[in-house]
Every structure is written in structure tokens, then in C-alpha cells.
Design a protein around this motif. Sequence first.
Motif, PDB file in Angstrom:
ATOM      1  N   VAL A 129      -2.437  -1.646   8.777  1.00 54.08           N
ATOM      2  CA  VAL A 129      -3.200  -1.089   7.653  1.00 54.08           C
ATOM      3  C   VAL A 129      -4.126  -2.192   7.134  1.00 54.08           C
ATOM      4  O   VAL A 129      -3.673  -3.294   6.812  1.00 54.08           O
TER       5      VAL A 129
ATOM      6  N   ASN B 277      -0.807   3.425  -5.214  1.00 56.91           N
ATOM      7  CA  ASN B 277      -1.655   2.314  -4.754  1.00 56.91           C
ATOM      8  C   ASN B 277      -3.130   2.453  -5.155  1.00 56.91           C
ATOM      9  O   ASN B 277      -4.001   1.891  -4.498  1.00 56.91           O
TER      10      ASN B 277
ATOM     11  N   GLY C  51       9.961   7.969   8.373  1.00 58.13           N
ATOM     12  CA  GLY C  51      10.627   7.867   7.087  1.00 58.13           C
ATOM     13  C   GLY C  51       9.581   7.641   5.995  1.00 58.13           C
ATOM     14  O   GLY C  51       8.410   7.940   6.195  1.00 58.13           O
ATOM     15  N   GLY C  52       9.913   6.996   4.949  1.00 57.26           N
ATOM     16  CA  GLY C  52      10.739   5.850   4.711  1.00 57.26           C
ATOM     17  C   GLY C  52      10.932   5.054   6.015  1.00 57.26           C
ATOM     18  O   GLY C  52      10.166   5.182   6.943  1.00 57.26           O
TER      19      GLY C  52
ATOM     20  N   ILE D  53      -5.759   0.986  10.632  1.00 60.73           N
ATOM     21  CA  ILE D  53      -5.663   2.192   9.798  1.00 60.73           C
ATOM     22  C   ILE D  53      -6.347   1.940   8.457  1.00 60.73           C
ATOM     23  O   ILE D  53      -6.099   0.910   7.815  1.00 60.73           O
TER      24      ILE D  53
ATOM     25  N   PRO E 202      13.112   4.912   9.063  1.00 57.11           N
ATOM     26  CA  PRO E 202      14.149   5.741   9.682  1.00 57.11           C
ATOM     27  C   PRO E 202      15.409   4.959  10.024  1.00 57.11           C
ATOM     28  O   PRO E 202      16.522   5.494   9.936  1.00 57.11           O
TER      29      PRO E 202
ATOM     30  N   TYR F 230       0.815  -1.208   0.000  1.00 53.75           N
ATOM     31  CA  TYR F 230       0.000   0.000   0.000  1.00 53.75           C
ATOM     32  C   TYR F 230       0.852   1.262   0.000  1.00 53.75           C
ATOM     33  O   TYR F 230       0.327   2.373  -0.048  1.00 53.75           O
TER      34      TYR F 230
ATOM     35  N   THR G 270       8.560   2.818  13.073  1.00 52.55           N
ATOM     36  CA  THR G 270       9.482   1.924  12.383  1.00 52.55           C
ATOM     37  C   THR G 270       8.778   0.652  11.942  1.00 52.55           C
ATOM     38  O   THR G 270       7.770   0.259  12.531  1.00 52.55           O
ATOM     39  N   ASN G 271       9.351   0.013  10.922  1.00 48.77           N
ATOM     40  CA  ASN G 271       8.836  -1.309  10.544  1.00 48.77           C
ATOM     41  C   ASN G 271       9.500  -2.406  11.379  1.00 48.77           C
ATOM     42  O   ASN G 271       9.191  -3.586  11.197  1.00 48.77           O
TER      43      ASN G 271
ATOM     44  N   GLY H 259       4.347   9.734   6.408  1.00 44.19           N
ATOM     45  CA  GLY H 259       3.081   9.113   6.833  1.00 44.19           C
ATOM     46  C   GLY H 259       2.431   9.831   7.992  1.00 44.19           C
ATOM     47  O   GLY H 259       2.912  10.832   8.478  1.00 44.19           O
TER      48      GLY H 259
ATOM     49  N   LEU I 206       3.314   7.422   0.934  1.00 43.76           N
ATOM     50  CA  LEU I 206       3.472   8.080   2.241  1.00 43.76           C
ATOM     51  C   LEU I 206       4.933   8.064   2.698  1.00 43.76           C
ATOM     52  O   LEU I 206       5.328   8.861   3.544  1.00 43.76           O
TER      53      LEU I 206
ATOM     54  N   MET J 225      -6.719   2.346   4.607  1.00 43.77           N
ATOM     55  CA  MET J 225      -5.728   2.599   3.558  1.00 43.77           C
ATOM     56  C   MET J 225      -6.062   3.895   2.812  1.00 43.77           C
ATOM     57  O   MET J 225      -7.206   4.117   2.423  1.00 43.77           O
TER      58      MET J 225
END
Length: 326
Positions: A160, A195, A66-67, A187, A69, A26, A95-96, A326, A321, A189
Motif C-alpha cells: 500500500v 484513515n 480477515g482481519g 495499491i 486470518p 492505513y 495474510t500479513n 479488503g 478494510l 490507499m
Amino acid sequence: MKDQFGRTVQYLRISVTDKCNLRCVYCMPMEGLPWLKREDLLSYEEIEQIARVMAPMGLERIRITGGEPLVRQDVPELVKLLAAVPGIRDLSLSTNAVLLADQAEALKEAGIQRLNVSLDSLQPDRVDAIARRPGSYPKIMEGLAAAEEVGFAPIKVNVVLIRGQNDDEIREFAEITRERPWHVRFIEMMPTGANLELSQQQFVSCTEALRQVGEIDQLEPVAGPFGNGPARYYQFPGAPGTIGVITPMSHNYCDRCNRMRLTADGQLRPCLFGHIQTNLRDPLRAGQDLVPLIEETLRIKPERHFLIQGSDLGSGGLVALSQTGG
Ligand code: SAM
Ligand code: SF4
């Protein structure tokens, strides 16, 4: 900092990179995006200088994003610089979690108080399929475990919603909040240039998520953890965690907006979407006073976003995003 609609802005989301180690379906196109050039990125010292200008104007809270971060080197060094800015009382990071295990402790010691982690499924193969990077799931789990071990609390987990990819896990995500002090946030989308099809065809509303969760047990509306912005929160009786919903599409929350964004190349954006942004980087490098530029950006902060399902017109040309944090 007050805008023309009476909203007080005390929160800045700072993107430190437009790059990412994942390719969430997404968010970022598989082939990535035209990355910003190194020299166009704000240095950590430049970010600190902007925070030092904004803090006396009313900035109190900063989120690093980020991206991803953590793909940028030495983020804890930036955190230390920001933690030393008088007036900044809350520092957080989105963060992911793929690179979190190695950095959780250093981030905590540097001054990060709160973490948001993206986790779109509880099933390893689905996480890898949504992130389009095989092997992500175990790293994310290690990151989450490390974050809990070093004492990050509350941890907010962002999910998401994607029809056919995780909408059958809504109940399972909600159940976690009965066992752990996690704040699970669903969240909706948002459509961006990258997307459009997915966000139209696989959209799931938070109204639907709440209906599913409400079938498990009674849900009480609650104030939510510190730092809540657009999310509305609910809780099962006696649960240590909460369930949040972020509803950019089904329920507009722009009247409560308390934030601006600083992109990795130093554009101050008063809204996540739309064309309005002010270049702070070049005036900063030229030694100019940033205060009038920040005041003017605040003055023209739009009343609301105008996202349109199936169209990128409302997002103001934003492709992903990851470009704005984001
Ligand atoms: N890489 C970090 C992460 O994923 O948490 C930080 C940046 S990411 C752009 C910030 C948040 O935006 C994540 O929670 C992500 O899931 C969410 N996001 C990205 N694209 C989105 C979209 N089109 N609609 C809704 N949320 C989105
Ligand atoms: Fe990367 Fe975060 Fe975008 Fe996923 S949502 S591609 S982790 S920036």
C-alpha cells in the motif's frame, strides 16, 4: 452468477476474523475496533455450507482473508473443508505473514494454492512503524521464506503506497521482480473511517509509481498471474516476476469486478464498499434456503464504488478494510 451489468461473479473472499495482530496505519485504529462476538462468527462448518450452496450457482474461487486470518485457530481445517467442495478449483489466502512460518506447510497440504502477503516496506524499522507492532519484520521474512520453501508460487506481495513512508522504495520493490518470481502489487490507499487524514494527505497514485518504475527499464503490459482481478500487470524484459497496480482511486476497475465478500459474521457483501449486505448467517442457522438471498444480493450488486478522497461517505460507513476482508 451474472449481475445486472453482465459481470460474472465466480470469486468469493471469505473473512474468517475481524481481529488482527497488526495495526497498519492505513487499516486498523491503534486501539483496535469493537470486535465481533465469538457466537456471531460463522463456524468453519457454516462457511463450508455457504460455499456448498454457492458452488453450484457458479462459485469457483475462494480467498480466505480477515482481519488477519491466521490469528484464528486451525485455518488449515477450514481449507480442507473448502477444498472438498465440488466446483471450487482455486483456494488462496491473504495474510500479513507474521504467523505464516509455522503454518505455511499445513496450509499448502490442506489445499491453499496461492498466497498474497502484505509487505509495505523493505526496511525493518519502517515495517514495524507502519504495522505499529515492533518485531513484525523478522517474523514476516520468516513467513515469506517458509512460504517459498514449501513451494507457494506465485507469491503476490501487496504494497500500500504511503507518501513519506514507502514511496521512495517503489523502485527497489520493482527491482525484486527481476530477481524473484514475485508479483509486486502497488495499491492506492482507499479512504475509510479510520484513515481519512492519512489517505488524503499521504496518498500516492499508481500512475506515479509506474512512472518511477518506468524510469528503471522498459515495461511491457502483461496478462499477469492467474487470479488477477482488479490489478493491471507489467513486466521488465525477461523478468521472472511482474509489477501490478491496483488503482481504486485513480482508475476505476469496477466494470471488471468478479467477486462478492462474506464477512466473518456471515454478511454477504456484493461490493467492498457501501451499505448493501445480506445476512446469510441467521437464515442458515434457521435452516432456510440461501439461494434466493444470494441471487437477490447479486441482483443488487452496485455498478461501481463511489469512494471520495477525504470523506468516508463513499465507503458507506466502513471504518477499516479489516471489517470486510479488503
Ligand atoms: N491481514 C491480511 C493482510 O494484511 O494481507 C488480510 C486482510 S487486509 C484487510 C487485505 C489487504 O487490504 C492488504 O493487502 C492490505 O494492505 C489492504 N488494505 C487494508 N486497508 C487498506 C486501505 N485503506 N487501502 C488500500 N489497501 C488496504
Ligand atoms: Fe491487519 Fe491486514 Fe489490516 Fe494490516 S492490513 S491491520 S495486517 S488486517
